[in-house]
Scaffold this active site. Structure first.
Site, mmCIF file in Angstrom:
data_model
loop_
_atom_site.group_PDB
_atom_site.id
_atom_site.type_symbol
_atom_site.label_atom_id
_atom_site.label_comp_id
_atom_site.label_asym_id
_atom_site.label_seq_id
_atom_site.Cartn_x
_atom_site.Cartn_y
_atom_site.Cartn_z
ATOM 1 N N GLY A 44 46.561 30.423 30.707
ATOM 2 C CA GLY A 44 46.261 31.663 30.007
ATOM 3 C C GLY A 44 44.973 32.341 30.425
ATOM 4 N N THR A 45 44.345 31.870 31.503
ATOM 5 C CA THR A 45 43.081 32.484 31.912
ATOM 6 C C THR A 45 43.258 33.949 32.314
ATOM 7 O OG1 THR A 45 43.411 31.541 34.125
ATOM 8 C CG2 THR A 45 41.938 30.361 32.633
ATOM 9 N N GLY A 46 44.357 34.263 33.011
ATOM 10 C CA GLY A 46 44.565 35.644 33.449
ATOM 11 C C GLY A 46 44.797 36.582 32.285
ATOM 12 N N CYS A 47 45.645 36.170 31.348
ATOM 13 C CA CYS A 47 45.895 36.978 30.151
ATOM 14 C C CYS A 47 44.604 37.188 29.370
ATOM 15 C CB CYS A 47 46.917 36.288 29.246
ATOM 16 S SG CYS A 47 48.476 35.837 30.023
ATOM 17 N N LYS A 95 40.582 38.320 41.615
ATOM 18 C CA LYS A 95 40.122 37.081 40.999
ATOM 19 C C LYS A 95 40.187 35.932 41.999
ATOM 20 C CE LYS A 95 43.224 37.417 37.809
ATOM 21 N NZ LYS A 95 44.054 37.275 36.594
#
Length: 277
Positions: A220-223, A186
């Protein structure tokens, strides 16, 4: 994304078991995972690994769940409901990682596994004990269908610095050598108006691009991304297709973020739902 039955009611399609920590602020962790899987039409189940006391300004306390209880949660869900995909997030320490790996090997060796290697919170708090990185490398990564590291996480897992996009791809290949079937590198921590992610497999390296948003509301973008990918896989999308759909979902969730909190605010996980009257 959901199945319609004869009574006209939608039913969830795609069972996703999430093994991760709880975020009391609701923006990341189990809370973000459940929202994501649900609005994308899947059925979310959980095995909670840790409780955190946090808000948009940071993580102020962490309480680990005993490893045997993490495993018991997984056992009961897998024995009864089953799972089409398993997604891991915050695993906190080597003991929990070992318990999760043992349970996956015993009850779900053929279930696709998406690993979000949660190591550091958005505000900088450490979410993985120092002795756990090696356990993650050796116990879980070889079992993964997909690993979704950001740049700092990838540098730790690959054991090499990352400064350029070429470095990102090289780190992805180094992580691939640890055993997972694919790595999604990412690019959110890089610079530039366009964010490039790289889906690295033994056969290929596919670029998935999108706009960069100048905003503090990215908690919280990764989750969210990993859970969206897991849902897509559970619903029968190809790995590339699941990554593409998840990326578009996250982009719009960032663009329409509700602007909550004084720090790193949460996304708008609900943007895909019709507006309520």
């Amino acid at each position: 994304m959901t199945d319609m039955h004869d009574d006209g009611m939608a039913r969830p399609r795609g069972r996703v078991l999430i093994v991760a920590g709880s975020d009391s602020g609701g923006g990341a962790g189990i809370q973000a995972d459940i929202k994501t899987v649900t609005v994308l039409g899947g059925f979310a189940m959980t095995a909670i690994t840790a409780l955190t006391a946090q808000n948009t300004e940071g993580v102020f306390g962490i309480h680990a769940v005993p490893p045997e209880f993490v495993r018991q949660q997984m056992t009961l869900v897998l024995d009864d409901i089953g799972a089409d995909v398993i997604k891991t997030g915050m695993l906190l320490n080597a003991e929990i990682i070992s318990a999760v790996a043992d349970e996956l090997a015993a009850r779900a060796p053929d279930v696709p596994l998406v690993i979000d290697p949660v190591m550091v919170a958005k505000g900088g708090a450490g979410l993985l004990a120092d002795d756990a990185t090696e356990a993650l490398r050796t116990r879980l990564l070889p079992m993964a269908t997909l690993v979704t590291p950001n740049v700092p996480e990838a540098a730790l897992l690959a054991g090499r610095p990352i400064e350029t996009e070429d470095d990102m791809v090289a780190a992805g290949r180094a992580i691939l050598a640890l055993g997972p079937k694919a790595v999604l590198m990412k690019g959110g921590h890089m610079t530039g108006e366009v964010v490039n992610d790289f889906l690295v497999t033994e056969e290929d390296c596919i670029t998935i691009s999108g706009p960069r948003f100048e905003t503090a509301h990215t908690h919280g973008t990764g989750c969210t991304l990993a859970s969206a990918i897991a849902t897509g896989i559970a619903q029968g999308l190809t790995l590339h297709g699941a990554c593409e759909r998840a990326r578009r979902y996250v982009e719009e969730a960032i663009r329409t973020a509700p602007g909550l909190g004084r720090g790193h605010g949460p996304l708008n996980h609900l943007w895909v739902l019709p507006k309520l009257a």
